[in-house]
Design an enzyme around this catalytic site. Structure first.
Site, PDB file in Angstrom:
ATOM      1  N   CYS A 347      -2.075  -0.547  -2.190  1.00 47.16           N
ATOM      2  CA  CYS A 347      -0.709  -0.058  -1.973  1.00 47.16           C
ATOM      3  C   CYS A 347      -0.622   1.170  -1.070  1.00 47.16           C
ATOM      4  O   CYS A 347       0.309   1.283  -0.261  1.00 47.16           O
ATOM      5  CB  CYS A 347      -0.045   0.312  -3.293  1.00 47.16           C
ATOM      6  SG  CYS A 347      -0.666  -0.536  -4.741  1.00 47.16           S
ATOM      7  N   ARG A 376     -13.011  -2.630  -8.851  1.00 42.65           N
ATOM      8  CA  ARG A 376     -12.496  -2.200 -10.148  1.00 42.65           C
ATOM      9  C   ARG A 376     -13.616  -2.250 -11.157  1.00 42.65           C
ATOM     10  O   ARG A 376     -14.398  -3.203 -11.172  1.00 42.65           O
ATOM     11  CB  ARG A 376     -11.367  -3.124 -10.617  1.00 42.65           C
ATOM     12  CG  ARG A 376     -10.125  -2.993  -9.767  1.00 42.65           C
ATOM     13  CD  ARG A 376      -9.023  -3.864 -10.284  1.00 42.65           C
ATOM     14  NE  ARG A 376      -7.939  -3.870  -9.305  1.00 42.65           N
ATOM     15  CZ  ARG A 376      -6.852  -4.622  -9.407  1.00 42.65           C
ATOM     16  NH1 ARG A 376      -6.709  -5.419 -10.453  1.00 42.65           N
ATOM     17  NH2 ARG A 376      -5.921  -4.582  -8.490  1.00 42.65           N
ATOM     18  N   GLN A 394      -8.232  -9.363  -2.578  1.00 38.38           N
ATOM     19  CA  GLN A 394      -6.907  -9.845  -2.971  1.00 38.38           C
ATOM     20  C   GLN A 394      -6.122 -10.263  -1.742  1.00 38.38           C
ATOM     21  O   GLN A 394      -6.217  -9.619  -0.703  1.00 38.38           O
ATOM     22  CB  GLN A 394      -6.118  -8.724  -3.627  1.00 38.38           C
ATOM     23  CG  GLN A 394      -6.588  -8.321  -4.994  1.00 38.38           C
ATOM     24  CD  GLN A 394      -5.662  -7.262  -5.543  1.00 38.38           C
ATOM     25  OE1 GLN A 394      -5.422  -6.239  -4.903  1.00 38.38           O
ATOM     26  NE2 GLN A 394      -5.122  -7.489  -6.715  1.00 38.38           N
ATOM     27  N   ASP A 396      -3.164  -9.554  -0.782  1.00 34.66           N
ATOM     28  CA  ASP A 396      -2.200  -8.580  -1.287  1.00 34.66           C
ATOM     29  C   ASP A 396      -1.119  -8.279  -0.243  1.00 34.66           C
ATOM     30  O   ASP A 396      -1.420  -8.151   0.938  1.00 34.66           O
ATOM     31  CB  ASP A 396      -2.957  -7.282  -1.614  1.00 34.66           C
ATOM     32  CG  ASP A 396      -2.181  -6.388  -2.533  1.00 34.66           C
ATOM     33  OD1 ASP A 396      -1.121  -6.814  -3.030  1.00 34.66           O
ATOM     34  OD2 ASP A 396      -2.632  -5.248  -2.758  1.00 34.66           O
ATOM     35  N   HIS A 398       2.734  -5.908   0.281  1.00 30.87           N
ATOM     36  CA  HIS A 398       3.768  -5.006  -0.219  1.00 30.87           C
ATOM     37  C   HIS A 398       5.014  -5.211   0.609  1.00 30.87           C
ATOM     38  O   HIS A 398       4.960  -5.122   1.834  1.00 30.87           O
ATOM     39  CB  HIS A 398       3.281  -3.567  -0.167  1.00 30.87           C
ATOM     40  CG  HIS A 398       2.138  -3.343  -1.102  1.00 30.87           C
ATOM     41  ND1 HIS A 398       0.832  -3.523  -0.737  1.00 30.87           N
ATOM     42  CD2 HIS A 398       2.125  -3.026  -2.423  1.00 30.87           C
ATOM     43  CE1 HIS A 398       0.058  -3.304  -1.778  1.00 30.87           C
ATOM     44  NE2 HIS A 398       0.801  -3.007  -2.820  1.00 30.87           N
ATOM     45  N   LYS A 477       6.210  -7.071 -14.114  1.00 30.82           N
ATOM     46  CA  LYS A 477       5.703  -8.095 -13.201  1.00 30.82           C
ATOM     47  C   LYS A 477       5.947  -9.504 -13.706  1.00 30.82           C
ATOM     48  O   LYS A 477       6.153  -9.723 -14.893  1.00 30.82           O
ATOM     49  CB  LYS A 477       4.207  -7.884 -12.960  1.00 30.82           C
ATOM     50  CG  LYS A 477       3.384  -7.905 -14.240  1.00 30.82           C
ATOM     51  CD  LYS A 477       1.902  -7.751 -13.952  1.00 30.82           C
ATOM     52  CE  LYS A 477       1.109  -7.813 -15.245  1.00 30.82           C
ATOM     53  NZ  LYS A 477      -0.304  -7.958 -15.093  1.00 30.82           N
ATOM     54  N   HIS A 523       5.035  -5.408  -5.077  1.00 29.75           N
ATOM     55  CA  HIS A 523       3.607  -5.662  -4.895  1.00 29.75           C
ATOM     56  C   HIS A 523       3.410  -7.117  -5.292  1.00 29.75           C
ATOM     57  O   HIS A 523       3.893  -7.524  -6.344  1.00 29.75           O
ATOM     58  CB  HIS A 523       2.729  -4.850  -5.849  1.00 29.75           C
ATOM     59  CG  HIS A 523       3.023  -3.392  -5.921  1.00 29.75           C
ATOM     60  ND1 HIS A 523       2.100  -2.449  -5.569  1.00 29.75           N
ATOM     61  CD2 HIS A 523       4.110  -2.706  -6.349  1.00 29.75           C
ATOM     62  CE1 HIS A 523       2.607  -1.242  -5.773  1.00 29.75           C
ATOM     63  NE2 HIS A 523       3.828  -1.363  -6.245  1.00 29.75           N
TER      64      HIS A 523
HETATM   65 ZN   LIG Z   1       0.214  -2.668  -4.761  1.00 28.53          ZN
END
Ligand SMILES: [Zn+2]
Ligand SMILES: [Zn+2]
Length: 648
Positions: A347, A376, A394, A396, A398, A477, A523
């Site tokens: 992010c 992680r 990911q 990912d 935003h 989420k 996200h």
């Molecule tokens: Zn994020």
């Protein structure tokens, strides 16, 4: 389904009971047990009842009814009923293990999906070959039909009891509970600390099986003793158990760790470290195909590709709230006396890209997409193959948008997920997760964000479950749980709605009236962690990927050495047509080459004999064993391209 009864205590000696939709009935006993009450009510199928809910709380059938309450039978084949059965079976296993292995110490034994486990401390780890002996002992205990007897005693008494028994772990548990009283359950000569409830007696267990052994740290703590865990499954009857064991057998064949090795996709190494994946050539191709597909699909939907660094100053993680709320999952390092956090999420860089320019309402929404590598810290006990790892990528993104755009953006993401799940042939379910205990932001923002997600689901007429308290620390989420070929569910995609990070990073846009406003942020991941998704994909297809995903799409197999020059030529033609092809020109029997190609689950085999060489064509053979008619090279290339285009 379950009948609901209402007990109305009238006097000490008589209770009025109301059966749902039926007239009141009298019950003539003082403090009846739940079991007695149900007997007096002539409840049908009482032998299928394993416990009761008193005012909604699961209790033993032996529990006394003391006051006005609602009573509901818990049937064996219900979710609660099976959990009670499975947990009770773990007590029986602990009793059997104590009877068989002198000096063993017991710890805890909860019910889990389909079964139960119990962790033991013994002088050596338990082995698979201990299990039949333990099963036999359990069958004896079941046959003896010992009742489960509940007793409430003071913690002090309980500590003395377990200390005398040498059960140090139980003493530790009671000390940590800090309760005045605890409950013990005894069946036969075995007593365990437990909240209950349990089935009436051991004889009620009809179908169980011990499945495996594993190591597990006491309380999941690597600094505490390594215990020996025994897993088992239990079902309401033998038929259900058999069905489950067959499913397990099928799952074993599809195990992605086993297939990953056999198909040359990936490996993990103790020398490298736990939860870290090494991708082999074929696995890397598979990843590359998926990544390329994803980038294209994101471009189609107005996303921009970006990339942030792997380490960011710890100060920035403090600003975002990650340090406070997510530190245990992060790794830190130092560069030039400055502390850096290795990114667990993508992010922050994306927000800084947004902030690098002045943004007007006309620029929104901004959709930043990154195939983001994150680290992680997961406990070593939960790591498994590709499904739970410490380093992963990911897909990912935003989305930073005006509050008015939030709804349509969430809908767009749900649409995207639907398309992609269709391409990969997965069904899925949706779940909304709400505010967890450890979280940032105002109640108002959380409510707004949660409502935005619910509205998008409702607008789409999508059914969903609510998962209380399981949101991310910065926002609620939507979780997407996909279903694989064996009907197992896997968490992959998520859509998170966030008003908090834009606040913390002071993200703004200039609105129509020239005023600065705060955007909202979504996200979202579609496949989630690529590692995990590929693990699920391997098991879903049992390694036999659709053609467009197959690392090797076709293999050229020569019958004799005479056919090699033509085989080599074909291989060249296929490769230049962008088809992932291999050749097997070894001087081996054709049967062996075919078998090996089938084990590699290669979609098309091209067997090159004299006929193919003379006529300069091909006879493709599918991995199922079916032969296609003789065709020209061009026809075969068209066939492959068409099948890939349709992503079959
Ligand atoms: Zn994020
Ligand atoms: Zn118990």
């Amino acid at each position: 389904m379950d009948a609901l009864f209402r007990f109305k205590k009238v006097t000490c000696k008589e209770m009025k009971i109301q059966l749902k939709d039926k007239p009141l009935q009298d019950i003539h006993s003082e403090r009846p047990t739940a079991h007695e009450a149900l007997q007096q009510l002539n409840l049908k199928n009482l032998d299928r009842v394993v416990a009761v809910k008193i005012n909604g709380e699961n209790r033993d059938l032996t529990a006394e009814i003391e006051a006005d309450c609602e009573l509901e039978p818990v049937y064996l084949d219900s979710e609660d009923g099976l959990e009670i059965l499975r947990h009770s079976t773990s007590h029986v296993m602990a009793m059997a293990v104590k009877a068989l292995f002198r000096g063993v110490k017991v710890t805890i034994g909860p019910a889990i999906e389909n079964g139960f486990y119990y962790d033991f401390d013994y002088e050596r780890p338990f082995r698979e070959d201990d299990l039949p002996k333990i099963e036999d002992k359990m069958k004896e205990i079941i046959k003896e039909d010992h009742p489960f007897i509940r007793k409430e005693i003071s913690s002090r008494e309980a500590i003395n009891f377990f200390r005398e028994e040498g059960e140090d772990y139980k003493v530790e548990l009671i000390n940590d509970l800090k309760e005045e009283k605890v409950t013990l359950y005894t069946q036969g000569n075995f007593t365990d600390l437990c909240r209950g409830p349990h089935i009436l007696s051991t004889g009620r267990i009809k179908a169980f099986h011990l499945t495996s052994v594993a190591g597990a740290y006491w309380r999941g703590d690597e600094n505490r003793p390594m215990l020996s865990r025994i897993y088992g499954v239990a079902f309401e009857d033998r038929k259900q158990l058999k069905k489950h064991l067959q499913r397990l057998e099928e799952a074993k064949k599809r195990d992605h760790v086993k297939l990953g090795k056999e198909l040359g996709l990936f490996s993990t190494h103790e020398e490298i470290g736990s939860g870290l994946v090494v991708w082999h050539p074929k696995g890397c191709i598979l990843r590359h195909i998926i990544e390329e597909f994803e980038i294209r699909e994101h471009f189609k939907r107005g996303y921009e590709l970006v990339k942030g660094p792997q380490i960011l100053k710890t100060e920035l993680w403090k600003k975002s709230g990650h340090f406070e709320n997510y530190r245990e999952n992060m790794y830190f390092t130092e560069v030039d006396n400055q502390s850096y956090g290795i990114k667990p999420m993508n992010c922050l860089s994306h927000m800084l890209i947004y902030k690098s320019e002045i943004r007007s309402y006309r620029d929104l929404p901004k959709r930043y997409f990154e195939l983001g590598l994150v680290h992680r810290h997961e406990r070593s006990g939960v790591l498994r193959g590709l499904l739970r790892v410490r380093e992963f990528t990911q897909d990912d993104a935003h989305i930073i948008c005006t509050p008015e755009q939030l709804n349509s953006e969430i809908k767009g993401v749900l649409e995207f997920i639907k398309d992609v799940m269709g391409v990969f042939q997965f069904d899925y379910e949706l779940e909304i997760s709400t505010r967890p205990e450890k979280s940032i932001g105002s109640d108002e923002d959380w409510e707004r964000a949660t409502q935005a997600l619910i509205k998008a689901m409702k607008d789409h007429q999508l059914p969903y479950d609510i998962n209380e308290g399981d949101g991310a620390f910065y926002g609620p989420k939507i979780d997407v749980k996909l279903k694989d070929a064996l009907d197992r569910t896997w968490q992959c995609a998520t859509v998170q709605c966030d008003f908090t990070l834009p606040e913390r990073f002071n993200l703004v846009y200039i609105d129509k009236d020239g005023q600065k406003r705060r955007p909202a942020m979504i996200h979202r991941v579609v496949l989630g962690a690529l590692e995990r998704f590929i693990g699920v994909l391997i098991e879903h297809h049992g390694g036999a990927f659709p053609l467009w995903l197959s690392p090797v799409q076709t293999t050229v197999l020569t019958v004799t050495d005479r056919n090699i020059p033509y085989g080599e030529m074909i291989l060249k033609v296929l490769k230049s047509a962008d088809i992932r092809a291999e050749g097997d020109f070894r001087n081996e029997k054709l049967g062996l080459k075919v078998r090996e190609a089938q084990l590699q689950k290669i979609p098309y085999m091209l067997i090159i004999g004299d006929k193919e060489t003379e006529k300069e064509g091909l006879t493709p053979r599918l991995r199922s064993g079916r032969n296609l008619p003789f065709m020209t090279q061009g026809e075969f290339i068209d066939l492959i391209n068409e099948e890939c285009r349709q992503r079959r």
